[in-house]
Design an enzyme around this catalytic site. Structure first.
Site, PDB file in Angstrom:
ATOM      1  N   LYS A   1      14.879  -2.658  -1.061  1.00  0.00           N
ATOM      2  CA  LYS A   1      13.750  -1.974  -1.696  1.00  0.00           C
ATOM      3  C   LYS A   1      14.003  -1.818  -3.205  1.00  0.00           C
ATOM      4  CE  LYS A   1      12.466   0.550   2.521  1.00  0.00           C
ATOM      5  NZ  LYS A   1      12.158   1.890   3.095  1.00  0.00           N
TER       6      LYS A   1
ATOM      7  N   TYR B   1       2.943  -1.703   5.568  1.00  0.00           N
ATOM      8  CA  TYR B   1       3.130  -0.328   6.046  1.00  0.00           C
ATOM      9  C   TYR B   1       1.864   0.221   6.712  1.00  0.00           C
ATOM     10  CZ  TYR B   1       7.800   0.293   4.005  1.00  0.00           C
ATOM     11  OH  TYR B   1       9.149   0.210   3.738  1.00  0.00           O
TER      12      TYR B   1
ATOM     13  N   PHE C   1       3.277  10.751   3.780  1.00  0.00           N
ATOM     14  CA  PHE C   1       4.120  10.024   2.822  1.00  0.00           C
ATOM     15  C   PHE C   1       3.591   8.626   2.491  1.00  0.00           C
ATOM     16  CE2 PHE C   1       5.850   9.382   7.123  1.00  0.00           C
ATOM     17  CZ  PHE C   1       5.961   7.993   7.194  1.00  0.00           C
TER      18      PHE C   1
ATOM     19  N   ARG D   1      19.157  -3.151  12.321  1.00  0.00           N
ATOM     20  CA  ARG D   1      18.730  -1.744  12.247  1.00  0.00           C
ATOM     21  C   ARG D   1      19.941  -0.816  12.363  1.00  0.00           C
ATOM     22  NH1 ARG D   1      13.422  -0.028  11.018  1.00  0.00           N
ATOM     23  NH2 ARG D   1      13.715   1.697  12.485  1.00  0.00           N
TER      24      ARG D   1
ATOM     25  N   ASN E   1      15.536   4.893   0.470  1.00  0.00           N
ATOM     26  CA  ASN E   1      16.563   4.594   1.477  1.00  0.00           C
ATOM     27  C   ASN E   1      16.991   3.125   1.479  1.00  0.00           C
ATOM     28  OD1 ASN E   1      14.300   3.555   2.696  1.00  0.00           O
ATOM     29  ND2 ASN E   1      14.402   4.838   4.528  1.00  0.00           N
TER      30      ASN E   1
ATOM     31  N   HIS F   1      14.730  -2.077   4.021  1.00  0.00           N
ATOM     32  CA  HIS F   1      13.792  -2.138   5.143  1.00  0.00           C
ATOM     33  C   HIS F   1      14.263  -3.192   6.137  1.00  0.00           C
ATOM     34  CE1 HIS F   1      10.237  -2.757   7.587  1.00  0.00           C
ATOM     35  NE2 HIS F   1      10.434  -4.052   7.413  1.00  0.00           N
TER      36      HIS F   1
ATOM     37  N   GLU G   1       5.935  -9.415   9.970  1.00  0.00           N
ATOM     38  CA  GLU G   1       6.437  -9.227   8.611  1.00  0.00           C
ATOM     39  C   GLU G   1       6.941 -10.539   7.999  1.00  0.00           C
ATOM     40  OE1 GLU G   1       9.259  -6.054   9.219  1.00  0.00           O
ATOM     41  OE2 GLU G   1       7.665  -4.604   9.634  1.00  0.00           O
TER      42      GLU G   1
HETATM   43  P1  RTP Z   1      11.451   0.899   7.086  1.00  0.00           P
HETATM   44  O1  RTP Z   1      10.153   0.650   7.826  1.00  0.00           O
HETATM   45  O2  RTP Z   1      11.263   1.098   5.601  1.00  0.00           O
HETATM   46  O3  RTP Z   1      12.505  -0.101   7.433  1.00  0.00           O
HETATM   47  O4  RTP Z   1      12.052   2.297   7.595  1.00  0.00           O
HETATM   48  P2  RTP Z   1      12.134   2.828   9.071  1.00  0.00           P
HETATM   49  O5  RTP Z   1      11.574   1.833  10.045  1.00  0.00           O
HETATM   50  O6  RTP Z   1      13.542   3.276   9.289  1.00  0.00           O
HETATM   51  O7  RTP Z   1      11.210   4.100   8.970  1.00  0.00           O
HETATM   52  P3  RTP Z   1       9.631   4.198   9.161  1.00  0.00           P
HETATM   53  O8  RTP Z   1       9.363   5.293  10.125  1.00  0.00           O
HETATM   54  O9  RTP Z   1       9.021   2.867   9.423  1.00  0.00           O
HETATM   55  O10 RTP Z   1       9.181   4.718   7.728  1.00  0.00           O
HETATM   56  C1  RTP Z   1       8.944   3.819   6.678  1.00  0.00           C
HETATM   57  C2  RTP Z   1       9.480   4.391   5.392  1.00  0.00           C
HETATM   58  O11 RTP Z   1       8.694   5.499   5.002  1.00  0.00           O
HETATM   59  C3  RTP Z   1       9.504   6.424   4.314  1.00  0.00           C
HETATM   60  N1  RTP Z   1       9.402   7.712   4.962  1.00  0.00           N
HETATM   61  N2  RTP Z   1       9.265   8.824   4.307  1.00  0.00           N
HETATM   62  N3  RTP Z   1       8.920  11.555   3.599  1.00  0.00           N
HETATM   63  C4  RTP Z   1       9.058  11.218   4.876  1.00  0.00           C
HETATM   64  O12 RTP Z   1       9.074  12.022   5.771  1.00  0.00           O
HETATM   65  C5  RTP Z   1       9.202   9.812   5.209  1.00  0.00           C
HETATM   66  N4  RTP Z   1       9.280   9.291   6.420  1.00  0.00           N
HETATM   67  C6  RTP Z   1       9.411   7.948   6.258  1.00  0.00           C
HETATM   68  C7  RTP Z   1      10.927   5.956   4.373  1.00  0.00           C
HETATM   69  O13 RTP Z   1      11.270   5.352   3.129  1.00  0.00           O
HETATM   70  C8  RTP Z   1      10.903   4.923   5.480  1.00  0.00           C
HETATM   71  O14 RTP Z   1      11.868   3.925   5.262  1.00  0.00           O
HETATM   72 MG    MG Z   2       9.672   0.949   9.805  1.00  0.00          MG
END
Ligand code: RTP
Ligand code: MG
Length: 149
Positions: free
Chosen positions: A10, A50, A58, A86, A113, A116, A127
């Site tokens: 990212k 997204y 968010f 992951r 973080n 992705h 994707e």
């Molecule tokens: P990613 O899609 O980025 O790989 O991350 P992930 O699967 O671990 O998490 P996901 O639930 O898909 O969330 C996507 C991204 O949104 C941001 N986020 N912010 N402020 C918050 O509560 C919050 N929750 C999620 C994070 O940057 C997350 O990677």
């Molecule tokens: Mg995700």
């Protein structure tokens, strides 16, 4: 099962000089890089990527962050690479991510973080095709594979 996954450093990871460190972890694990590019994501692509988070508190911040600077988009291949990548990334919120994971070692807050990774076979397919044309992916054999598989 032999799979492909979409991984992306990212904008925070790119700015902090972590591309090489992250690529190196997946290389040393034994996974195979089959596509990569540095790019700035158009807003329309970020919104598709997204889409599952549309409406969440968010979401707007997430789309503006992911389009705020260059990302390093990659496709990696390997057995069970989707789930293993992951695990190597660590929990979504770096405060919960274990040391030894990418987010655990380099991240502090959930909004920044570092990396992705696709979370399922379906999202990996979606994707990969969102970010890469078929001709941008390279099929090649590695002699080292006999020492990994
Ligand atoms: P990613 O899609 O980025 O790989 O991350 P992930 O699967 O671990 O998490 P996901 O639930 O898909 O969330 C996507 C991204 O949104 C941001 N986020 N912010 N402020 C918050 O509560 C919050 N929750 C999620 C994070 O940057 C997350 O990677
Ligand atoms: Mg995700």
């Amino acid at each position: 099962m032999m799979e492909k996954t979409f991984l992306m450093v990212k904008p925070d990871g790119v700015q902090r000089g972590l591309i090489g460190e992250i690529v190196s972890r997946f290389e040393r694990k034994g996974f195979q890089l089959v596509g990569a590019k540095l790019m700035q994501i158009p807003t329309s692509v970020a919104e598709q990527h997204y889409g599952e988070h549309k409406g969440k508190p968010f979401y707007d911040e997430l789309v503006s962050f992911i389009t705020s600077g260059p990302v390093f988009a990659m496709v990696w291949q390997g057995e069970n690479v989707i789930a293993t990548a992951r695990q190597m990334m660590g929990a979504t919120n770096p405060k919960d991510a274990l040391p030894g994971t990418i987010r655990g070692d380099y991240g502090v807050t959930v909004g920044k973080n570092i990396i992705h990774g696709s979370d399922s076979l379906e999202s990996a397919k979606r994707e990969i095709s969102l970010f890469f044309k078929e001709e941008e992916l390279v099929e090649y054999t590695r002699t080292v594979d006999g020492w990994i598989y």
